[in-house]
Design a protein around this motif. Structure first.
Motif, PDB file in Angstrom:
ATOM      1  N   GLU A  69       0.835  -1.206   0.000  1.00  0.00           N
ATOM      2  CA  GLU A  69       0.000   0.000   0.000  1.00  0.00           C
ATOM      3  C   GLU A  69       0.870   1.257   0.000  1.00  0.00           C
ATOM      4  O   GLU A  69       0.574   2.236   0.700  1.00  0.00           O
ATOM      5  CB  GLU A  69      -0.981  -0.011   1.169  1.00  0.00           C
ATOM      6  CG  GLU A  69      -1.971  -1.177   1.086  1.00  0.00           C
ATOM      7  CD  GLU A  69      -2.979  -1.186   2.221  1.00  0.00           C
ATOM      8  OE1 GLU A  69      -2.736  -0.475   3.225  1.00  0.00           O
ATOM      9  OE2 GLU A  69      -3.998  -1.881   2.096  1.00  0.00           O
ATOM     10  N   GLU A  81      -1.357  -8.125   8.962  1.00  0.00           N
ATOM     11  CA  GLU A  81      -2.483  -7.274   8.580  1.00  0.00           C
ATOM     12  C   GLU A  81      -3.507  -8.060   7.766  1.00  0.00           C
ATOM     13  O   GLU A  81      -4.721  -7.937   7.990  1.00  0.00           O
ATOM     14  CB  GLU A  81      -1.987  -6.074   7.772  1.00  0.00           C
ATOM     15  CG  GLU A  81      -3.089  -5.106   7.377  1.00  0.00           C
ATOM     16  CD  GLU A  81      -2.564  -3.871   6.675  1.00  0.00           C
ATOM     17  OE1 GLU A  81      -3.291  -3.325   5.825  1.00  0.00           O
ATOM     18  OE2 GLU A  81      -1.412  -3.468   6.967  1.00  0.00           O
ATOM     19  N   ILE A  82      -3.024  -8.879   6.835  1.00  0.00           N
ATOM     20  CA  ILE A  82      -3.939  -9.678   6.022  1.00  0.00           C
ATOM     21  C   ILE A  82      -4.703 -10.661   6.907  1.00  0.00           C
ATOM     22  O   ILE A  82      -5.909 -10.834   6.770  1.00  0.00           O
ATOM     23  CB  ILE A  82      -3.164 -10.429   4.923  1.00  0.00           C
ATOM     24  CG1 ILE A  82      -2.559  -9.434   3.926  1.00  0.00           C
ATOM     25  CG2 ILE A  82      -4.075 -11.415   4.194  1.00  0.00           C
ATOM     26  CD1 ILE A  82      -1.650 -10.065   2.901  1.00  0.00           C
ATOM     27  N   LYS A  83      -3.991 -11.280   7.827  1.00  0.00           N
ATOM     28  CA  LYS A  83      -4.608 -12.266   8.720  1.00  0.00           C
ATOM     29  C   LYS A  83      -5.681 -11.613   9.599  1.00  0.00           C
ATOM     30  O   LYS A  83      -6.748 -12.186   9.830  1.00  0.00           O
ATOM     31  CB  LYS A  83      -3.547 -12.929   9.584  1.00  0.00           C
ATOM     32  CG  LYS A  83      -4.047 -14.080  10.471  1.00  0.00           C
ATOM     33  CD  LYS A  83      -2.871 -14.740  11.179  1.00  0.00           C
ATOM     34  CE  LYS A  83      -3.322 -15.952  11.994  1.00  0.00           C
ATOM     35  NZ  LYS A  83      -4.179 -15.565  13.131  1.00  0.00           N
ATOM     36  N   ALA A  84      -5.384 -10.409  10.070  1.00  0.00           N
ATOM     37  CA  ALA A  84      -6.324  -9.723  10.956  1.00  0.00           C
ATOM     38  C   ALA A  84      -7.607  -9.305  10.242  1.00  0.00           C
ATOM     39  O   ALA A  84      -8.661  -9.171  10.861  1.00  0.00           O
ATOM     40  CB  ALA A  84      -5.658  -8.486  11.566  1.00  0.00           C
ATOM     41  N   ASN A  85      -7.508  -9.107   8.907  1.00  0.00           N
ATOM     42  CA  ASN A  85      -8.661  -8.638   8.141  1.00  0.00           C
ATOM     43  C   ASN A  85      -9.286  -9.732   7.281  1.00  0.00           C
ATOM     44  O   ASN A  85     -10.087  -9.436   6.391  1.00  0.00           O
ATOM     45  CB  ASN A  85      -8.249  -7.470   7.238  1.00  0.00           C
ATOM     46  CG  ASN A  85      -7.821  -6.254   8.040  1.00  0.00           C
ATOM     47  OD1 ASN A  85      -8.502  -5.837   8.965  1.00  0.00           O
ATOM     48  ND2 ASN A  85      -6.679  -5.698   7.694  1.00  0.00           N
ATOM     49  N   SER A  86      -8.907 -10.986   7.550  1.00  0.00           N
ATOM     50  CA  SER A  86      -9.425 -12.089   6.736  1.00  0.00           C
ATOM     51  C   SER A  86     -10.021 -13.165   7.626  1.00  0.00           C
ATOM     52  O   SER A  86      -9.526 -13.429   8.729  1.00  0.00           O
ATOM     53  CB  SER A  86      -8.307 -12.687   5.875  1.00  0.00           C
ATOM     54  OG  SER A  86      -8.749 -13.834   5.197  1.00  0.00           O
ATOM     55  N   SER A  87     -11.079 -13.774   7.131  1.00  0.00           N
ATOM     56  CA  SER A  87     -11.684 -14.885   7.855  1.00  0.00           C
ATOM     57  C   SER A  87     -11.063 -16.215   7.465  1.00  0.00           C
ATOM     58  O   SER A  87     -11.333 -17.255   8.066  1.00  0.00           O
ATOM     59  CB  SER A  87     -13.196 -14.936   7.560  1.00  0.00           C
ATOM     60  OG  SER A  87     -13.429 -15.073   6.159  1.00  0.00           O
TER      61      SER A  87
END
Length: 241
Positions: A69, A81-87
């Motif tokens: 980004e 960050e990806i893990k925190a925003n992904s199910s």
């Protein structure tokens, strides 16, 4: 940003090199560390290196740095960050095996994640530039807007294609220690810009970024260098055999 990039005959090595100068009317310009100076080249991802400008998309540590980004981040930070925003518990990265373990901290009762990143040796991915551009002796001011730099014309020198002309001023070096010492002469490094595409972390661009504050205070162009890495040159030697 007050700087012009020039492509001309190298002073430090053979062939062409990258030079910078201030634009007319600017006494001094400073590019802060981690500034994007230019793109490396237009090209494609391949499963085999072609030519002497190919750059591997291969990481073996969550501490390796990428652009995420528009900002420099370690792979560990990006994956967190990806893990925190992904199910989805499974996170994939092109050409790599990615796994993690989560431990609950005893002090603040939070969780810490340890990432393990390994290149897929069965199918490594490499960025292979298109044929080098033919127009030499050109000058290009860096752009502040990446969206303005989407030309697909590989016959013209553009913001996206300048980095391939930047020489590694750490050379010659016979040992890794010599190389690391010589790399202090360089001002740039190569970073992959990565994005999440169809659930997979994927490189979309290779760019040259400043590794330290770059002070330019001369209207006469000075040559700057880029650190490709000791491993890069070792691979080049093996491919040449």
């Amino acid at each position: 940003i007050g700087v012009t990039i020039h492509i001309a005959s190298s002073i430090a090595g053979e062939g062409l090199g990258m030079f910078v100068s201030t634009i007319q009317g600017v006494m001094m310009a400073v590019l802060p560390s981690w500034s994007i100076l230019c793109g490396y080249a237009l090209g494609d991802l391949s499963d085999r290196p072609v030519g002497d400008k190919a750059v591997a998309f291969g990481f073996n540590s969550p501490e390796n740095v990428v652009l995420w980004e528009g900002k420099p981040r370690t792979l560990g930070q990006v994956l967190d960050e990806i893990k925190a925003n992904s199910s989805n518990d499974e996170i994939s990265m092109l050409g790599h095996d990615v796994s993690c373990s989560t431990e609950r901290a005893t002090v603040d009762h939070g969780e810490s994640t340890t990432w393990v990143i390994k290149p897929d040796k069965q199918r490594p991915w490499v960025f292979v530039p298109h044929s080098p551009v033919s127009n030499v002796g050109s000058s290009v001011p860096p752009s502040d807007n990446d969206e303005d730099n989407n030309s697909d014309d590989v016959d013209d020198i553009s913001w996206q294609t300048l980095g391939q002309y930047c020489n590694d001023l750490a050379l010659p070096a016979d040992t890794k220690a010599e190389y690391m010492e010589g790399a202090k002469r360089n001002s740039l490094n190569l970073l992959y810009n990565v994005k999440l595409i169809d659930g997979q972390l994927t490189p979309v661009q290779l760019v040259c970024v400043t590794t330290k504050d770059l002070r330019v205070e001369n209207t006469n162009p000075i040559e700057i260098g880029c650190t490709y890495g000791w491993g890069y040159w070792q691979a080049q030697r093996l491919n040449a055999m």
